[in-house]
Design a protein around this motif. Structure first.
Motif, PDB file in Angstrom:
ATOM      1  N   THR A  44       0.839  -1.185   0.000  1.00 29.60           N
ATOM      2  CA  THR A  44       0.000   0.000   0.000  1.00 29.60           C
ATOM      3  C   THR A  44       0.881   1.245   0.000  1.00 29.60           C
ATOM      4  OG1 THR A  44      -0.093   0.012   2.412  1.00 29.60           O
ATOM      5  CG2 THR A  44      -1.834  -1.183   1.253  1.00 29.60           C
ATOM      6  N   ASN A  45       0.288   2.377  -0.335  1.00 22.80           N
ATOM      7  CA  ASN A  45       1.047   3.617  -0.331  1.00 22.80           C
ATOM      8  C   ASN A  45       0.369   4.605   0.598  1.00 22.80           C
ATOM      9  OD1 ASN A  45       2.808   5.652  -0.908  1.00 22.80           O
ATOM     10  ND2 ASN A  45       2.051   6.029  -2.970  1.00 22.80           N
ATOM     11  N   PRO A  46       0.919   4.943   1.733  1.00 23.00           N
ATOM     12  CA  PRO A  46       2.151   4.464   2.341  1.00 23.00           C
ATOM     13  C   PRO A  46       1.953   3.071   2.930  1.00 23.00           C
ATOM     14  CG  PRO A  46       1.064   5.973   3.830  1.00 23.00           C
ATOM     15  CD  PRO A  46       0.256   5.964   2.547  1.00 23.00           C
ATOM     16  N   ALA A  47       3.052   2.421   3.277  1.00 20.88           N
ATOM     17  CA  ALA A  47       2.992   1.059   3.800  1.00 20.88           C
ATOM     18  C   ALA A  47       2.114   1.006   5.052  1.00 20.88           C
ATOM     19  CB  ALA A  47       4.389   0.560   4.138  1.00 20.88           C
ATOM     20  N   THR A  48       1.319  -0.064   5.160  1.00 27.74           N
ATOM     21  CA  THR A  48       0.409  -0.224   6.278  1.00 27.74           C
ATOM     22  C   THR A  48       1.083  -1.039   7.372  1.00 27.74           C
ATOM     23  OG1 THR A  48      -1.431  -0.235   4.735  1.00 27.74           O
ATOM     24  CG2 THR A  48      -1.875  -1.024   6.960  1.00 27.74           C
ATOM     25  N   ILE A  49       1.098  -0.493   8.580  1.00 27.15           N
ATOM     26  CA  ILE A  49       1.687  -1.187   9.721  1.00 27.15           C
ATOM     27  C   ILE A  49       0.641  -1.248  10.821  1.00 27.15           C
ATOM     28  CG2 ILE A  49       3.466  -1.140  11.497  1.00 27.15           C
ATOM     29  CD1 ILE A  49       5.186   0.452   9.506  1.00 27.15           C
ATOM     30  N   THR A  50       0.339  -2.463  11.277  1.00 27.56           N
ATOM     31  CA  THR A  50      -0.501  -2.626  12.462  1.00 27.56           C
ATOM     32  C   THR A  50       0.376  -3.278  13.508  1.00 27.56           C
ATOM     33  OG1 THR A  50      -1.294  -4.765  11.697  1.00 27.56           O
ATOM     34  CG2 THR A  50      -2.643  -2.856  11.161  1.00 27.56           C
ATOM     35  N   LEU A  51       0.316  -2.771  14.717  1.00 29.81           N
ATOM     36  CA  LEU A  51       1.215  -3.257  15.760  1.00 29.81           C
ATOM     37  C   LEU A  51       0.528  -3.170  17.109  1.00 29.81           C
ATOM     38  CD1 LEU A  51       4.218  -4.152  16.185  1.00 29.81           C
ATOM     39  CD2 LEU A  51       4.702  -1.785  16.709  1.00 29.81           C
ATOM     40  N   ASN A  52       0.630  -4.247  17.887  1.00 30.72           N
ATOM     41  CA  ASN A  52       0.168  -4.237  19.264  1.00 30.72           C
ATOM     42  C   ASN A  52       1.294  -3.614  20.080  1.00 30.72           C
ATOM     43  OD1 ASN A  52      -0.587  -4.761  21.912  1.00 30.72           O
ATOM     44  ND2 ASN A  52      -1.428  -6.791  21.418  1.00 30.72           N
ATOM     45  N   PHE A  53       1.166  -2.329  20.381  1.00 25.86           N
ATOM     46  CA  PHE A  53       2.237  -1.550  20.994  1.00 25.86           C
ATOM     47  C   PHE A  53       2.667  -2.138  22.333  1.00 25.86           C
ATOM     48  CE2 PHE A  53       4.020   1.978  23.388  1.00 25.86           C
ATOM     49  CZ  PHE A  53       4.855   2.566  22.456  1.00 25.86           C
ATOM     50  N   GLU A  54       1.705  -2.487  23.193  1.00 28.47           N
ATOM     51  CA  GLU A  54       2.030  -2.978  24.541  1.00 28.47           C
ATOM     52  C   GLU A  54       2.801  -4.289  24.487  1.00 28.47           C
ATOM     53  OE1 GLU A  54      -1.235  -2.048  23.730  1.00 28.47           O
ATOM     54  OE2 GLU A  54      -0.948  -0.051  24.593  1.00 28.47           O
ATOM     55  N   ARG A  55       2.364  -5.211  23.608  1.00 25.44           N
ATOM     56  CA  ARG A  55       3.054  -6.504  23.517  1.00 25.44           C
ATOM     57  C   ARG A  55       4.450  -6.333  22.910  1.00 25.44           C
ATOM     58  NH1 ARG A  55       2.258  -9.795  27.010  1.00 25.44           N
ATOM     59  NH2 ARG A  55       3.061 -11.454  25.707  1.00 25.44           N
ATOM     60  N   ALA A  56       4.584  -5.448  21.929  1.00 21.75           N
ATOM     61  CA  ALA A  56       5.899  -5.204  21.342  1.00 21.75           C
ATOM     62  C   ALA A  56       6.841  -4.608  22.391  1.00 21.75           C
ATOM     63  CB  ALA A  56       5.784  -4.275  20.142  1.00 21.75           C
ATOM     64  N   LEU A  57       6.329  -3.671  23.173  1.00 24.51           N
ATOM     65  CA  LEU A  57       7.129  -3.065  24.236  1.00 24.51           C
ATOM     66  C   LEU A  57       7.518  -4.106  25.288  1.00 24.51           C
ATOM     67  CD1 LEU A  57       8.327  -0.425  25.297  1.00 24.51           C
ATOM     68  CD2 LEU A  57       6.168  -0.019  26.490  1.00 24.51           C
ATOM     69  N   TYR A  58       6.586  -4.991  25.625  1.00 24.76           N
ATOM     70  CA  TYR A  58       6.881  -6.048  26.591  1.00 24.76           C
ATOM     71  C   TYR A  58       8.021  -6.936  26.091  1.00 24.76           C
ATOM     72  CZ  TYR A  58       6.591 -10.583  28.828  1.00 24.76           C
ATOM     73  OH  TYR A  58       6.920 -11.751  29.454  1.00 24.76           O
ATOM     74  N   TRP A  59       7.926  -7.391  24.821  1.00 26.58           N
ATOM     75  CA  TRP A  59       8.938  -8.313  24.299  1.00 26.58           C
ATOM     76  C   TRP A  59      10.299  -7.634  24.161  1.00 26.58           C
ATOM     77  CZ3 TRP A  59       8.868 -13.289  24.537  1.00 26.58           C
ATOM     78  CH2 TRP A  59       7.654 -13.958  24.596  1.00 26.58           C
ATOM     79  N   VAL A  60      10.326  -6.378  23.779  1.00 27.10           N
ATOM     80  CA  VAL A  60      11.610  -5.657  23.725  1.00 27.10           C
ATOM     81  C   VAL A  60      12.160  -5.520  25.136  1.00 27.10           C
ATOM     82  CG1 VAL A  60      12.674  -3.427  23.199  1.00 27.10           C
ATOM     83  CG2 VAL A  60      11.125  -4.463  21.562  1.00 27.10           C
ATOM     84  N   GLY A  61      11.271  -5.293  26.109  1.00 26.37           N
ATOM     85  CA  GLY A  61      11.686  -5.144  27.497  1.00 26.37           C
ATOM     86  C   GLY A  61      12.265  -6.413  28.109  1.00 26.37           C
ATOM     87  N   VAL A  62      11.773  -7.583  27.676  1.00 23.31           N
ATOM     88  CA  VAL A  62      12.289  -8.837  28.244  1.00 23.31           C
ATOM     89  C   VAL A  62      13.473  -9.372  27.453  1.00 23.31           C
ATOM     90  CG1 VAL A  62      10.134  -9.499  29.349  1.00 23.31           C
ATOM     91  CG2 VAL A  62      10.616 -10.302  27.030  1.00 23.31           C
ATOM     92  N   GLY A  63      13.901  -8.649  26.419  1.00 25.61           N
ATOM     93  CA  GLY A  63      15.148  -9.008  25.742  1.00 25.61           C
ATOM     94  C   GLY A  63      15.029  -9.628  24.371  1.00 25.61           C
ATOM     95  N   ALA A  64      13.859  -9.648  23.762  1.00 26.22           N
ATOM     96  CA  ALA A  64      13.731 -10.165  22.400  1.00 26.22           C
ATOM     97  C   ALA A  64      14.471  -9.231  21.444  1.00 26.22           C
ATOM     98  CB  ALA A  64      12.267 -10.281  22.007  1.00 26.22           C
TER      99      ALA A  64
END
Length: 177
Positions: A44-64
């Protein structure tokens, strides 16, 4: 277990879209995963991004560990900034309210920039459509003038031919009497 935040490829040839998943680093690219946290569609233009912000933040926080592409997606969505700000809160550099205020200011600035770019893109698209319409109207007018000129020439030729045949008929008619 070493976890990665990475993209899985789905879709057909020349039209791929990518779910963003948490997976064991030893698992195959399109294989088993732990959790799906979003998707990325570059078609799509612009690229479509859907993200579960809380879960992404959790996984980055635990070291993924995110891959390079996913890191840029997470940065674009603000997950990496929030992770950085939470690190500052943990160290005592500032409190949670200050971190949320900074994140909100960043998000508002980013949204304003994106809205400006979209507005510029939309105005350029409208301008190019207007120019194409004007060019098409000019071509149609030129074509209509050419057709009118050709019809006028054909009508003049027909009138001339009729004028030549009319005197010849008049001369033949009195001779027959």
């Amino acid at each position: 277990m070493a976890t990665k935040i990475r993209l899985q490829r789905h879709g057909r040839k020349n039209y791929a879209f990518y779910p963003i998943v948490i997976a064991d680093s030893r698992a195959p690219r399109d294989g088993r995963f732990i959790e799906r946290i979003g998707s990325y569609n570059p078609n799509t233009n612009p690229a479509t991004i859907t993200l579960n912000f809380e879960r992404a933040l959790y996984w980055v926080g635990v070291g993924a560990q995110p891959t390079d592409t996913v890191r840029s997606i997470l940065s674009r969505e603000g997950v990496m900034l929030m992770h950085h700000l939470l690190g500052g809160v943990k160290k005592g550099a500032f409190d949670q309210a200050e971190a949320e205020r900074r994140f909100a200011a960043w998000k508002a600035n980013k949204d304003a920039k994106i809205a400006g770019v979209k507005a510029t893109f939309d105005s350029q698209r409208a301008q190019s459509a207007k120019e194409r319409l004007e060019a098409e109207a000019a071509k149609n007018k030129a074509k209509a003038e050419a057709v009118a000129k050709k019809k006028a020439e054909a009508a003049a030729a027909a009138a001339e031919a009729q004028a030549e045949t009319a005197p010849a008929e008049e001369t033949e008619a009195p001779a027959a009497e």
